[in-house]
Design a protein around this motif. Structure first.
Motif, short mmCIF file in Angstrom:
data_model
loop_
_atom_site.label_atom_id
_atom_site.label_comp_id
_atom_site.label_asym_id
_atom_site.label_seq_id
_atom_site.Cartn_x
_atom_site.Cartn_y
_atom_site.Cartn_z
N UNK A 272 0.96 -0.98 0.19
CA UNK A 272 0.06 0.61 -0.06
C UNK A 272 1.06 1.18 0.29
N UNK A 273 2.03 1.08 0.60
CA UNK A 273 2.81 2.24 1.21
C UNK A 273 3.93 2.52 0.21
N UNK A 274 3.83 1.35 -0.96
CA UNK A 274 4.86 1.67 -2.26
C UNK A 274 4.57 1.97 -3.54
N UNK A 275 2.44 1.50 -3.60
CA UNK A 275 1.81 2.67 -4.69
C UNK A 275 1.51 3.53 -4.13
N UNK A 276 1.00 3.79 -2.84
CA UNK A 276 1.46 5.41 -2.56
C UNK A 276 1.69 6.20 -3.28
N UNK A 277 3.05 5.99 -2.47
CA UNK A 277 4.38 6.49 -2.83
C UNK A 277 4.86 7.26 -4.60
N UNK A 278 4.84 6.19 -4.88
CA UNK A 278 4.91 6.13 -6.68
C UNK A 278 3.92 6.89 -7.00
N UNK A 279 2.50 6.66 -6.83
CA UNK A 279 0.98 7.84 -7.02
C UNK A 279 2.11 9.05 -7.12
N UNK A 280 2.00 9.60 -5.31
CA UNK A 280 2.60 10.65 -5.08
C UNK A 280 3.74 11.14 -5.81
N UNK A 281 4.83 10.40 -6.03
CA UNK A 281 6.00 11.14 -6.24
C UNK A 281 5.38 11.39 -8.18
N UNK A 282 4.22 10.57 -9.01
CA UNK A 282 4.55 10.53 -10.48
C UNK A 282 3.51 11.58 -10.57
N UNK A 283 2.78 11.89 -9.84
CA UNK A 283 1.13 12.99 -9.88
C UNK A 283 2.42 14.16 -9.32
N UNK A 284 2.66 14.40 -8.43
CA UNK A 284 3.01 15.75 -6.95
C UNK A 284 2.34 15.80 -6.60
N UNK A 285 1.55 15.30 -6.40
CA UNK A 285 0.08 15.15 -5.65
C UNK A 285 0.26 15.24 -3.86
N UNK A 286 -0.36 15.25 -3.44
CA UNK A 286 -0.36 14.39 -1.04
C UNK A 286 0.63 13.21 -1.25
N UNK A 287 0.33 12.68 -0.71
CA UNK A 287 -0.03 11.04 -0.03
C UNK A 287 -1.15 10.49 -0.02
N UNK A 288 -1.61 12.08 0.29
CA UNK A 288 -3.69 11.52 0.89
C UNK A 288 -3.71 10.81 -0.81
N UNK A 289 -3.49 11.92 -2.02
CA UNK A 289 -3.93 11.25 -2.67
C UNK A 289 -3.89 10.06 -3.11
N UNK A 290 -2.54 9.60 -3.17
CA UNK A 290 -1.52 8.58 -3.16
C UNK A 290 -2.35 6.99 -2.99
N UNK A 291 -2.77 7.44 -0.90
CA UNK A 291 -3.69 6.67 -1.36
C UNK A 291 -4.80 6.30 -1.80
N UNK A 292 -5.88 7.14 -1.92
CA UNK A 292 -6.94 7.45 -2.51
C UNK A 292 -5.86 6.95 -3.47
N UNK A 293 -5.32 6.56 -4.56
CA UNK A 293 -5.75 6.30 -5.88
C UNK A 293 -5.11 4.56 -5.61
N UNK A 294 -4.52 4.00 -4.91
CA UNK A 294 -3.54 2.74 -4.27
C UNK A 294 -5.08 1.66 -3.60
N UNK A 295 -5.64 2.47 -3.41
CA UNK A 295 -7.09 1.89 -2.61
C UNK A 295 -8.32 0.90 -2.73
N UNK A 296 -8.00 0.93 -4.28
CA UNK A 296 -9.23 0.43 -5.01
C UNK A 296 -7.71 -0.66 -5.46
N UNK A 297 -7.07 -0.53 -5.85
CA UNK A 297 -5.60 -0.89 -6.71
C UNK A 297 -5.42 -2.57 -5.60
#
Length: 477
Positions: A272-297
């Motif tokens: 979960x954290x790895x996906x959240x961090x990857x999304x956060x870095x790729x999108x430039x958004x916060x870790x909260x947004x990364x967590x949101x994207x990662x949850x359904x995956x």
């Protein structure tokens, strides 16, 4: 006597209503994520529309709380267009915040759907809740806080099933299980609540840093962590004193550490954290947004792992479970989602309607000693959260008001810290706090029981303990 046909038809209508609510909630999640990823205003409008449609189709399931908040939203909308020169922009900002919070809580809830049927979660919970009573409070309190640094609200979806499954597994049907649940869930809630004053990934600090200029985030984290440690000890003492007549079960043999289950659980956390961090870095958004994207995956992957060896095959079993979650279980989250959306809307719009400078003059902030102002600020944030406003939005509300003042009434770092302390107090005081609603959703614990029955003494003690802290930090000024 009526024939069975109308009853059957009524059930069918009810089922269709739940499916309609589920589809609207699915649309809110998908459209909100897409709007933030693509930056499309048209998609954001669609997300707003799906959110408003959810209110319509779920109207029959709404209680007094949701109806009160919807009425408040309507009144503030009228006031925004009437009193504010840019009323349309104010309302739009409120809708943005509302749809984000609705999608946020729904996506986090997906983790519970997988955790609730995980054998590894059950085995880890069994081990966790059988720890020696003298260490259990500290383990849950500190463990929750540390995990929240990585997962934010997601830690609640993980730990509440762990606690409840562990208690029932260790002592099935025991009359003292409600006491065990109260002590362990309270320790978890307190740890989560007060980690927000120092956690580098907490939502409130990320927002307040933009609202209050001149904050020193490193100093904020250091002071906040020291306060957290002190309140953890204070909470453990309160717990011990409150349950001094309770005698823990004796003669129990400590379980063997479940290495395989713990490894799988940590692997899920890392995933979960790895996906959240990857999304956060790729999108430039916060870790909260990364967590949101990662949850359904993560939901899909976790269910697929659980369904290995299913007679009908992994894919078929996983799809069947996803259908149940999407079309049946999700509808039950509609009232909580609407509550958070309304709270977000009210917080954003109300802040835009209040003249900050006139408010400061009326309260006499210039003449008030710094430590008095800082000590009253957390209590004010927590008290207003009782009006069914999300503590997150109360933090933004106060940050917006104070940050817009020509001269700040105290050190900006201490102001931001005090507001985040108010957010922490809100989470053990307000039945409308996001984490309290999430615990209710994943664990079935009524919000008023969790806050007003289980944690009032600790909340008061924590608020009083902040007074000498702020006096020391300001030199008594």
């Amino acid at each position: 006597m009526p024939s069975p046909q109308p009853v059957s038809g009524g059930l069918a209508v009810a089922g269709q209503g739940r499916q309609a609510a589920s589809l609207c909630l699915l649309a809110v999640m998908a459209l909100e994520l897409l709007a933030r990823l693509a930056g499309s205003e048209a998609v954001q409008v669609a997300a707003h529309g799906a959110m408003l449609l959810t209110v319509v189709v779920a109207a029959r399931d709404l209680g007094l709380r949701e109806k009160y908040l919807l009425t408040l939203c309507s009144g503030l909308t009228v006031l925004a267009f009437w009193l504010h020169p840019a009323g349309g922009a104010v309302v739009w900002a409120g809708l943005d915040q509302a749809s984000f919070l609705m999608a946020f809580i729904l996506l986090l809830n997906l983790l519970h759907e997988a955790a609730s049927t995980s054998p590894s979660v059950a085995r880890c919970g069994d081990y966790l809740t059988k720890q020696p009573p003298g260490r259990r409070y500290y383990a849950l309190n500190a463990g929750t806080a540390m995990m929240a640094v990585l997962f934010n609200f997601g830690v609640v979806s993980f730990l509440v099933p762990l606690i409840q499954r562990g208690i029932e597994s260790a002592t099935p049907g025991d009359a003292r299980n409600p006491v065990r649940e109260q002590r362990q869930v309270s320790a978890m809630l307190r740890g989560f609540a007060w980690c927000v004053i120092w956690s580098p990934t907490a939502i409130a600090p990320l927002a307040l840093m933009e609202l209050i200029p001149g904050t020193n985030r490193h100093l904020w984290i250091l002071i906040g962590f020291c306060i957290f440690l002190g309140l953890m000890v204070l909470g453990a003492l309160e717990d011990k004193l409150r349950f001094r007549a309770y005698r823990p079960q004796s003669g129990r043999i400590a379980p063997v550490f479940p290495k395989a289950a713990a490894f799988r659980f940590l692997l899920a956390c890392g995933w979960l954290f790895g996906m959240s961090a990857a999304v956060m870095l790729a999108s430039g958004e916060t870790v909260v947004f990364g967590l949101m994207v990662s949850c359904p995956v993560m939901l899909v992957g976790w269910l697929a792992v659980q369904n290995r060896g299913a007679p009908q095959g992994v894919a078929a079993a996983t799809v069947a479970r996803l259908r149940t979650i999407a079309l049946v279980n999700l509808a039950g989250a509609a009232p909580v989602a609407i509550t958070l959306a309304c709270s977000g809307y009210v917080g954003r719009v109300a802040a835009a309607l209040i003249p900050a400078a006139a408010w400061a003059r009326f309260l006499g902030l210039d003449a008030m000693p710094d430590f008095v102002f800082l000590s009253l600020l957390p209590v004010s944030v927590a008290a207003l959260s009782l009006l069914a406003l999300s503590p997150i939005m109360m933090a933004v509300f106060f940050g917006s008001l104070i940050g817009s003042l020509p001269v700040l009434p105290a050190d900006p770092t201490l102001i931001a810290l005090a507001i985040s302390c108010g957010w922490a107090l809100s989470m053990t005081l307000s039945p409308f706090a996001t984490v309290v609603l999430l615990i209710n959703r994943v664990g079935g614990i009524p919000p008023r029981r969790l806050t007003w029955q289980w944690n009032p003494a600790f909340t008061v003690l924590a608020a009083l303990a902040l007074v000498p802290v702020f006096a020391a930090l300001t030199g008594g000024r």
